[in-house]
Design a protein around this motif. Structure first.
Motif, mmCIF file in Angstrom:
data_model
loop_
_atom_site.group_PDB
_atom_site.id
_atom_site.type_symbol
_atom_site.label_atom_id
_atom_site.label_comp_id
_atom_site.label_asym_id
_atom_site.label_seq_id
_atom_site.Cartn_x
_atom_site.Cartn_y
_atom_site.Cartn_z
ATOM 1 N N GLY A 14 3.410 17.285 20.230
ATOM 2 C CA GLY A 14 3.561 17.972 18.951
ATOM 3 C C GLY A 14 3.815 17.037 17.796
ATOM 4 N N THR A 15 4.473 15.913 18.062
ATOM 5 C CA THR A 15 4.794 14.953 16.992
ATOM 6 C C THR A 15 3.665 13.948 16.823
ATOM 7 N N VAL A 16 3.221 13.352 17.929
ATOM 8 C CA VAL A 16 2.176 12.319 17.896
ATOM 9 C C VAL A 16 0.838 12.869 18.376
ATOM 10 N N VAL A 17 0.884 13.793 19.321
ATOM 11 C CA VAL A 17 -0.361 14.382 19.844
ATOM 12 C C VAL A 17 -0.367 15.897 19.656
ATOM 13 N N ASP A 18 -1.571 16.437 19.553
ATOM 14 C CA ASP A 18 -1.806 17.865 19.313
ATOM 15 C C ASP A 18 -2.020 18.557 20.659
ATOM 16 N N TRP A 19 -0.918 18.937 21.315
ATOM 17 C CA TRP A 19 -1.045 19.546 22.646
ATOM 18 C C TRP A 19 -1.798 20.877 22.592
ATOM 19 N N HIS A 20 -1.499 21.702 21.576
ATOM 20 C CA HIS A 20 -2.107 23.035 21.524
ATOM 21 C C HIS A 20 -3.618 22.950 21.322
ATOM 22 N N GLN A 33 -14.048 32.440 29.674
ATOM 23 C CA GLN A 33 -13.738 33.864 29.882
ATOM 24 C C GLN A 33 -12.274 34.195 29.579
ATOM 25 N N ILE A 34 -11.415 33.190 29.417
ATOM 26 C CA ILE A 34 -9.999 33.493 29.174
ATOM 27 C C ILE A 34 -9.612 33.169 27.723
ATOM 28 N N ASP A 35 -8.461 33.690 27.314
ATOM 29 C CA ASP A 35 -7.922 33.429 25.973
ATOM 30 C C ASP A 35 -7.213 32.079 26.020
ATOM 31 N N ALA A 36 -7.909 31.033 25.557
ATOM 32 C CA ALA A 36 -7.380 29.671 25.668
ATOM 33 C C ALA A 36 -6.119 29.474 24.825
ATOM 34 N N ASN A 37 -6.047 30.165 23.684
ATOM 35 C CA ASN A 37 -4.858 30.066 22.832
ATOM 36 C C ASN A 37 -3.638 30.621 23.576
ATOM 37 N N ALA A 38 -3.781 31.800 24.159
ATOM 38 C CA ALA A 38 -2.672 32.405 24.910
ATOM 39 C C ALA A 38 -2.297 31.543 26.114
ATOM 40 N N PHE A 39 -3.296 30.958 26.755
ATOM 41 C CA PHE A 39 -3.053 30.099 27.919
ATOM 42 C C PHE A 39 -2.230 28.867 27.522
ATOM 43 N N ALA A 40 -2.633 28.221 26.434
ATOM 44 C CA ALA A 40 -1.917 27.027 25.963
ATOM 45 C C ALA A 40 -0.469 27.365 25.600
ATOM 46 N N ALA A 194 14.037 11.123 11.620
ATOM 47 C CA ALA A 194 12.931 11.386 10.692
ATOM 48 C C ALA A 194 12.156 12.596 11.194
ATOM 49 N N TYR A 195 12.067 13.616 10.348
ATOM 50 C CA TYR A 195 11.316 14.829 10.694
ATOM 51 C C TYR A 195 9.878 14.689 10.228
ATOM 52 N N ILE A 196 8.947 15.020 11.106
ATOM 53 C CA ILE A 196 7.520 14.985 10.782
ATOM 54 C C ILE A 196 6.997 16.416 10.753
ATOM 55 N N GLU A 197 6.397 16.798 9.662
ATOM 56 C CA GLU A 197 5.835 18.151 9.542
ATOM 57 C C GLU A 197 4.585 18.267 10.417
ATOM 58 N N ARG A 198 4.599 19.205 11.312
ATOM 59 C CA ARG A 198 3.390 19.533 12.091
ATOM 60 C C ARG A 198 3.243 21.049 12.060
ATOM 61 N N PRO A 199 2.840 21.599 10.904
ATOM 62 C CA PRO A 199 2.810 23.050 10.759
ATOM 63 C C PRO A 199 1.883 23.746 11.741
ATOM 64 N N LEU A 200 0.880 23.038 12.256
ATOM 65 C CA LEU A 200 -0.086 23.670 13.162
ATOM 66 C C LEU A 200 0.166 23.301 14.623
ATOM 67 N N GLU A 201 1.379 22.874 14.947
ATOM 68 C CA GLU A 201 1.663 22.486 16.340
ATOM 69 C C GLU A 201 1.299 23.585 17.325
ATOM 70 N N PHE A 202 1.577 24.844 16.979
ATOM 71 C CA PHE A 202 1.309 25.973 17.878
ATOM 72 C C PHE A 202 0.006 26.687 17.513
ATOM 73 N N GLY A 203 -0.826 26.031 16.709
ATOM 74 C CA GLY A 203 -2.100 26.601 16.306
ATOM 75 C C GLY A 203 -2.007 27.337 14.977
ATOM 76 N N ALA A 204 -3.176 27.598 14.399
ATOM 77 C CA ALA A 204 -3.234 28.232 13.075
ATOM 78 C C ALA A 204 -2.637 29.639 13.084
ATOM 79 N N GLY A 205 -2.643 30.288 14.239
ATOM 80 C CA GLY A 205 -2.119 31.651 14.332
ATOM 81 C C GLY A 205 -0.601 31.729 14.340
ATOM 82 N N GLN A 206 0.053 30.593 14.577
ATOM 83 C CA GLN A 206 1.519 30.562 14.616
ATOM 84 C C GLN A 206 2.038 29.368 13.822
ATOM 85 N N PRO A 207 1.850 29.397 12.491
ATOM 86 C CA PRO A 207 2.315 28.254 11.698
ATOM 87 C C PRO A 207 3.833 28.083 11.770
#
Length: 232
Positions: A14-20, A33-40, A194-207
Protein backbone atom coordinates in the motif's frame (compact mmCIF):
# COMPACT_ATOMS: atom_id res chain seq x y z
CA UNK A 1 13.28 22.45 11.60
CA UNK A 2 12.78 18.70 11.91
CA UNK A 3 15.82 16.53 12.63
CA UNK A 4 17.05 14.57 9.61
CA UNK A 5 16.71 10.78 9.84
CA UNK A 6 19.69 8.57 9.09
CA UNK A 7 17.51 5.56 8.22
CA UNK A 8 14.22 5.48 6.34
CA UNK A 9 12.26 2.28 7.00
CA UNK A 10 9.35 1.66 4.64
CA UNK A 11 6.07 -0.11 5.05
CA UNK A 12 5.51 -1.92 1.75
CA UNK A 13 1.95 -3.10 1.03
CA UNK A 14 0.00 0.00 0.00
CA UNK A 15 2.88 2.40 0.68
CA UNK A 16 5.43 1.32 -1.95
CA UNK A 17 3.42 -1.19 -3.99
CA UNK A 18 -0.18 -1.22 -5.24
CA UNK A 19 -1.47 -4.52 -3.84
CA UNK A 20 -5.11 -3.90 -4.80
CA UNK A 21 -4.55 -2.89 -8.41
CA UNK A 22 -1.96 -5.64 -8.95
CA UNK A 23 -4.23 -8.40 -7.63
CA UNK A 24 -7.26 -7.10 -9.54
CA UNK A 25 -5.29 -7.00 -12.81
CA UNK A 26 -3.93 -10.53 -12.52
CA UNK A 27 -7.09 -12.16 -11.15
CA UNK A 28 -9.23 -10.44 -13.83
CA UNK A 29 -6.96 -11.85 -16.51
CA UNK A 30 -6.80 -15.40 -15.14
CA UNK A 31 -10.30 -15.74 -13.67
CA UNK A 32 -12.58 -13.27 -15.48
CA UNK A 33 -15.71 -14.98 -14.14
CA UNK A 34 -15.19 -13.64 -10.59
CA UNK A 35 -15.33 -10.15 -9.05
CA UNK A 36 -11.60 -9.43 -8.85
CA UNK A 37 -12.12 -6.27 -6.78
CA UNK A 38 -14.11 -8.16 -4.13
CA UNK A 39 -11.54 -10.97 -4.20
CA UNK A 40 -8.61 -8.59 -3.62
CA UNK A 41 -10.40 -6.79 -0.78
CA UNK A 42 -11.42 -10.06 0.88
CA UNK A 43 -7.88 -11.43 0.70
CA UNK A 44 -6.48 -8.30 2.33
CA UNK A 45 -9.29 -8.29 4.92
CA UNK A 46 -8.05 -11.67 6.14
CA UNK A 47 -4.55 -10.31 6.80
CA UNK A 48 -5.01 -8.75 10.26
CA UNK A 49 -7.11 -11.62 11.69
CA UNK A 50 -4.49 -14.12 10.46
CA UNK A 51 -1.64 -12.19 12.10
CA UNK A 52 -3.73 -11.89 15.28
CA UNK A 53 -3.72 -15.71 15.48
CA UNK A 54 0.09 -15.60 15.55
CA UNK A 55 0.23 -12.72 18.04
CA UNK A 56 -2.17 -14.51 20.40
CA UNK A 57 -0.13 -17.72 20.29
CA UNK A 58 -2.92 -19.71 18.61
CA UNK A 59 -0.45 -20.25 15.76
CA UNK A 60 3.30 -20.49 16.24
CA UNK A 61 5.49 -18.15 14.19
CA UNK A 62 4.04 -18.30 10.66
CA UNK A 63 5.32 -16.36 7.64
CA UNK A 64 2.99 -14.13 5.66
CA UNK A 65 3.27 -16.46 2.65
CA UNK A 66 1.68 -19.21 4.76
CA UNK A 67 -0.92 -16.86 6.25
CA UNK A 68 -1.82 -15.62 2.74
CA UNK A 69 -2.29 -19.27 1.72
CA UNK A 70 -4.59 -20.01 4.67
CA UNK A 71 -6.77 -17.05 3.65
CA UNK A 72 -6.59 -17.97 -0.05
CA UNK A 73 -7.82 -21.53 0.42
CA UNK A 74 -10.95 -20.19 2.16
CA UNK A 75 -11.47 -17.56 -0.56
CA UNK A 76 -11.25 -20.07 -3.40
CA UNK A 77 -14.18 -21.95 -1.89
CA UNK A 78 -16.14 -18.71 -1.41
CA UNK A 79 -15.52 -17.46 -4.96
CA UNK A 80 -16.10 -20.80 -6.71
CA UNK A 81 -12.44 -21.43 -7.54
CA UNK A 82 -11.91 -24.45 -5.31
CA UNK A 83 -11.29 -26.58 -8.42
CA UNK A 84 -7.80 -25.03 -8.74
CA UNK A 85 -4.98 -27.55 -8.29
CA UNK A 86 -2.02 -27.21 -5.96
CA UNK A 87 0.34 -25.69 -8.56
CA UNK A 88 -2.30 -23.09 -9.53
CA UNK A 89 -2.91 -22.26 -5.86
CA UNK A 90 0.80 -21.81 -5.21
CA UNK A 91 1.15 -19.55 -8.25
CA UNK A 92 -1.84 -17.47 -7.21
CA UNK A 93 -0.56 -17.19 -3.65
CA UNK A 94 2.72 -15.83 -4.98
CA UNK A 95 0.86 -12.93 -6.57
CA UNK A 96 2.03 -11.02 -3.47
CA UNK A 97 5.61 -11.48 -4.72
CA UNK A 98 4.62 -9.90 -8.06
CA UNK A 99 2.96 -6.67 -6.91
CA UNK A 100 3.58 -3.59 -9.04
CA UNK A 101 5.18 -0.51 -7.51
CA UNK A 102 3.29 2.77 -7.46
CA UNK A 103 4.47 4.96 -10.39
CA UNK A 104 6.56 7.25 -8.13
CA UNK A 105 8.17 4.53 -6.01
CA UNK A 106 11.35 3.59 -7.89
CA UNK A 107 12.31 7.19 -8.71
CA UNK A 108 11.39 8.37 -5.21
CA UNK A 109 13.36 5.62 -3.48
CA UNK A 110 16.36 6.22 -5.73
CA UNK A 111 16.41 9.89 -4.72
CA UNK A 112 15.90 9.10 -1.03
CA UNK A 113 18.71 6.52 -1.17
CA UNK A 114 21.15 9.23 -2.25
CA UNK A 115 21.14 10.71 1.27
CA UNK A 116 19.64 8.06 3.54
CA UNK A 117 19.92 4.36 4.25
CA UNK A 118 16.64 2.88 2.96
CA UNK A 119 15.20 -0.44 4.11
CA UNK A 120 11.93 -2.30 4.21
CA UNK A 121 10.02 -2.82 7.45
CA UNK A 122 7.18 -5.04 6.36
CA UNK A 123 5.14 -7.90 7.73
CA UNK A 124 5.91 -9.59 4.41
CA UNK A 125 8.55 -12.33 4.63
CA UNK A 126 12.09 -11.96 3.28
CA UNK A 127 11.63 -14.14 0.20
CA UNK A 128 8.45 -12.28 -0.76
CA UNK A 129 10.08 -8.85 -0.32
CA UNK A 130 13.19 -9.92 -2.25
CA UNK A 131 11.21 -11.30 -5.20
CA UNK A 132 9.09 -8.15 -5.25
CA UNK A 133 12.14 -5.86 -5.16
CA UNK A 134 13.87 -7.79 -7.95
CA UNK A 135 10.81 -7.70 -10.21
CA UNK A 136 9.85 -4.08 -9.57
CA UNK A 137 13.39 -2.66 -9.41
CA UNK A 138 13.07 -1.39 -5.83
CA UNK A 139 16.58 -0.23 -4.81
CA UNK A 140 16.70 -1.21 -1.13
CA UNK A 141 19.94 -1.00 0.84
CA UNK A 142 18.59 -3.71 3.15
CA UNK A 143 15.49 -5.90 3.41
CA UNK A 144 14.13 -6.16 6.95
CA UNK A 145 10.97 -8.03 7.77
CA UNK A 146 8.83 -9.13 10.67
CA UNK A 147 10.40 -12.51 9.92
CA UNK A 148 13.77 -11.19 11.17
CA UNK A 149 12.29 -10.09 14.50
CA UNK A 150 9.76 -12.95 14.84
CA UNK A 151 7.08 -10.34 15.53
CA UNK A 152 4.47 -8.61 13.41
CA UNK A 153 3.93 -4.87 13.42
CA UNK A 154 2.79 -3.09 15.54
CA UNK A 155 4.91 -5.07 18.01
CA UNK A 156 7.64 -2.68 19.32
CA UNK A 157 10.27 -5.32 18.50
CA UNK A 158 9.86 -4.51 14.81
CA UNK A 159 10.39 -0.73 15.04
CA UNK A 160 13.13 -0.94 17.67
CA UNK A 161 14.68 -3.81 15.72
CA UNK A 162 15.45 -1.48 12.81
CA UNK A 163 17.35 0.86 15.11
CA UNK A 164 19.21 -2.04 16.73
CA UNK A 165 20.13 -3.52 13.35
CA UNK A 166 21.99 -0.35 12.40
CA UNK A 167 23.25 0.58 15.91
CA UNK A 168 21.07 3.68 15.73
CA UNK A 169 18.92 5.47 18.26
CA UNK A 170 15.17 5.15 17.52
CA UNK A 171 15.10 8.91 16.86
CA UNK A 172 17.50 8.41 13.93
CA UNK A 173 14.92 6.19 12.17
CA UNK A 174 11.88 7.42 10.24
CA UNK A 175 9.06 5.02 9.40
CA UNK A 176 7.48 5.84 6.04
CA UNK A 177 3.97 4.45 5.69
CA UNK A 178 0.49 5.02 4.27
CA UNK A 179 -1.19 3.79 7.46
CA UNK A 180 -1.70 6.00 10.49
CA UNK A 181 -1.88 3.08 12.96
CA UNK A 182 1.55 1.83 11.84
CA UNK A 183 2.99 5.33 12.21
CA UNK A 184 1.44 5.82 15.66
CA UNK A 185 3.02 2.57 16.87
CA UNK A 186 6.41 3.66 15.49
CA UNK A 187 6.13 7.07 17.21
CA UNK A 188 5.40 5.31 20.51
CA UNK A 189 8.82 3.65 20.10
CA UNK A 190 10.56 7.00 19.51
CA UNK A 191 10.80 6.91 15.69
CA UNK A 192 10.11 9.83 13.38
CA UNK A 193 7.21 9.25 10.99
CA UNK A 194 6.27 10.23 7.44
CA UNK A 195 2.75 9.66 6.11
CA UNK A 196 2.38 8.94 2.40
CA UNK A 197 -0.99 9.60 0.78
CA UNK A 198 -2.25 6.57 -1.12
CA UNK A 199 -5.91 7.47 -1.64
CA UNK A 200 -6.46 4.58 -4.07
CA UNK A 201 -4.86 1.85 -1.94
CA UNK A 202 -8.19 -0.03 -1.79
CA UNK A 203 -9.17 0.90 -5.34
CA UNK A 204 -11.18 3.75 -6.84
CA UNK A 205 -14.39 2.39 -5.29
CA UNK A 206 -13.06 2.80 -1.75
CA UNK A 207 -11.01 6.00 -1.59
CA UNK A 208 -9.07 6.49 1.64
CA UNK A 209 -9.12 9.53 3.90
CA UNK A 210 -5.58 10.88 3.60
CA UNK A 211 -5.96 13.86 5.92
CA UNK A 212 -2.76 14.97 7.67
CA UNK A 213 -2.12 13.97 11.27
CA UNK A 214 -0.06 16.69 12.98
CA UNK A 215 1.65 14.03 15.10
CA UNK A 216 3.63 12.88 12.03
CA UNK A 217 7.01 14.44 11.34
CA UNK A 218 6.24 14.75 7.61
CA UNK A 219 3.22 14.36 5.31
CA UNK A 220 3.80 13.71 1.60
CA UNK A 221 1.67 13.13 -1.50
CA UNK A 222 4.06 10.41 -2.68
CA UNK A 223 7.71 9.36 -2.41
CA UNK A 224 8.91 12.05 -4.81
CA UNK A 225 7.27 14.67 -2.58
CA UNK A 226 8.96 13.06 0.44
CA UNK A 227 12.32 13.31 -1.38
CA UNK A 228 11.63 17.01 -2.01
CA UNK A 229 10.94 17.56 1.68
CA UNK A 230 14.11 15.75 2.75
CA UNK A 231 16.26 17.63 0.22
CA UNK A 232 17.11 14.57 -1.90
Amino acid sequence: MNPVPRILAFDIFGTVVDWHGSIVREVSERHPQIDANAFALAWRAGYQPAMARVRSGELGWTRIDELHRLILDELLLRFGLDHLGEAQRQHLNHIWHRLDAWPDSVAGLTRLKSKHLICTLSNGNIGLLTDMAKRAGLPWDCILSAEVFRAYKPDPRTYLGVAQTFDAAPAEVMLVAAHQDDLAAARACGLMTAYIERPLEFGAGQPKDVSPDPANTLHARDLLHLADQLGC
